[in-house]
Write an enzyme that holds these catalytic residues in place. Structure first.
Site, PDB file in Angstrom:
ATOM      1  N   PHE A 239      70.550  54.277  55.427  1.00 21.53           N
ATOM      2  CA  PHE A 239      71.460  55.139  55.959  1.00 21.53           C
ATOM      3  C   PHE A 239      71.658  55.600  57.361  1.00 21.53           C
ATOM      4  O   PHE A 239      71.895  56.442  58.009  1.00 21.53           O
ATOM      5  CB  PHE A 239      69.988  56.668  55.715  1.00 21.53           C
ATOM      6  CG  PHE A 239      68.580  56.445  56.872  1.00 21.53           C
ATOM      7  CD1 PHE A 239      68.496  55.446  57.743  1.00 21.53           C
ATOM      8  CD2 PHE A 239      67.893  56.517  55.535  1.00 21.53           C
ATOM      9  CE1 PHE A 239      66.932  55.374  58.010  1.00 21.53           C
ATOM     10  CE2 PHE A 239      66.123  56.602  56.235  1.00 21.53           C
ATOM     11  CZ  PHE A 239      66.077  55.622  57.975  1.00 21.53           C
ATOM     12  N   HIS A 256      60.840  61.031  62.510  1.00 18.71           N
ATOM     13  CA  HIS A 256      59.452  61.243  63.261  1.00 18.71           C
ATOM     14  C   HIS A 256      59.479  59.963  63.624  1.00 18.71           C
ATOM     15  O   HIS A 256      58.295  59.083  64.354  1.00 18.71           O
ATOM     16  CB  HIS A 256      58.142  61.920  63.007  1.00 18.71           C
ATOM     17  CG  HIS A 256      57.174  60.841  61.767  1.00 18.71           C
ATOM     18  ND1 HIS A 256      56.651  61.368  61.568  1.00 18.71           N
ATOM     19  CD2 HIS A 256      58.231  60.891  60.561  1.00 18.71           C
ATOM     20  CE1 HIS A 256      56.093  60.381  60.445  1.00 18.71           C
ATOM     21  NE2 HIS A 256      57.110  60.029  60.362  1.00 18.71           N
TER      22      HIS A 256
END
Length: 346
Positions: A239, A256
């Site tokens: 990604f 996170h």
């Protein structure tokens, strides 16, 4: 002989532990976490799922030393995990959470944390002194790089994430409707557990599960078992480089793990691939202001030690998304410690 009635002694309320006793229990927490790991690794709770066993028989079944197992169970029984009944031992509903067969099992979480996180945490002092993640100090490289060197390590992580979805995130999607959009892409979707939950509730949607090739390969079986394999494409990739085109993007427990700059790169990949007006659903714990207890505050310590990431407040998510071209629409609380953060690409 004392005049105190023996029944009064039996039923008397235990004394409240002193601050020193409580501090001692906290300082000894590492011993309990290791004991829970042993229970998970040896499938103690799994074996007891079918009913009570004599400790001797249980030890034979799992290949453990009888005396050592008895002492381990004796330590964990007062904590509510096991109950001794005459000459047998049984798992309590609390202890059953470490059974592999429990629907809300946390067994794989125990295995993952103890086999990948426990030793790096011994370097937490170095992290607080320097800001460098303890995992990098311990392994000599970033945690995800170390993890990727052995497929078995990633399997541990995938199992733990599936446990989290089935337990800590239980009920998170109840009553939740995805934003409009025909194609839904779960970026960093691991074994497809989240996609299976979402598309199982949206029969008119098509999905994409996207993650590193050696991670996302586990998704085929999950999607097939849920009966939605025909509506979901499994795609391998990174990604940070590029992601598939979709109408709705899901980032579940991804941001996170990363610092703001890395999150900007992930969100930038979405911006480059997204259809105009694409929607984004970020599933994360939102850090509350002040000193109130919240799971996110404990998880933030994990992020500090293991990654460059962090838990974030609502304002911090707003700023993070805004810098990448997304407008925060709303934050929806759920029955779990996690929230749905919805945004729209400007």
């Amino acid at each position: 002989m004392s005049n105190t009635d023996s029944s009064d002694a039996i039923t008397a309320t235990p004394p409240v532990p002193s601050p020193a006793t409580l501090m001692g229990q906290m300082l000894g927490g590492f011993q309990i976490s290791q004991a829970l790991y042993v229970v998970a690794k040896l499938n103690v709770a799994t074996q007891l799922a079918s009913g009570p066993r004599p400790v001797e028989g249980l030890a034979e079944e799992i290949g453990a030393d009888k005396s050592a197992l008895r002492r381990l169970l004796r330590t964990l029984a007062p904590l509510g995990l096991f109950r001794h009944v005459e000459d047998t031992v049984e798992a309590t509903p609390f202890g059953e959470l470490l059974s592999a067969t429990h629907p809300a099992s946390l067994r794989d979480v125990a295995l993952c944390w103890m086999e990948t996180h426990y030793q790096p945490f011994s370097q937490l002092l170095g992290t607080v002194m320097t800001g460098e993640p303890a995992a990098e100090i311990h392994f000599g490289k970033p945690f995800f790089e170390w993890l990727g060197e052995d497929p078995a390590r990633f399997s541990l992580l995938s199992g733990a994430m599936a446990n989290v979805t089935g337990s800590l995130r239980a009920g998170i999607f109840d009553g939740y409707a995805l934003p409009e959009g025909k194609v839904v892409a779960d970026i960093g979707g691991s074994d497809g557990t989240v996609m299976a939950e979402l598309l199982g509730r949206h029969a008119d949607r098509h999905g994409i599960v996207f993650d590193l090739p050696h991670v996302v390969s586990d998704a085929y079986d999950v999607l097939r078992k849920q009966g939605i394999a025909g509506r979901v494409e499994v795609v391998g990739g990174d990604f940070f480089d590029e992601v598939p085109t979709a109408d709705v993007y899901v980032l579940s427990y991804i941001l996170h793990d990363w610092d703001d700059a890395s999150c900007g790169r992930i969100l930038g990949s979405l911006v480059q691939a997204a259809n105009p007006g694409a929607r984004l659903v970020v599933i994360e714990a939102v850090l509350p202001e002040g000193d109130e207890p919240h799971l996110a505050k404990t998880v933030d310590l994990t992020m500090l030690a293991m990654h460059t990431g962090r838990e974030r407040t609502a304002n911090e998510y707003d700023e993070l998304l805004d810098k990448s071209g997304f407008t925060l629409d709303r934050i929806l609380p759920t029955p779990s410690p996690f929230a749905m953060i919805e945004a729209t690409l400007r």
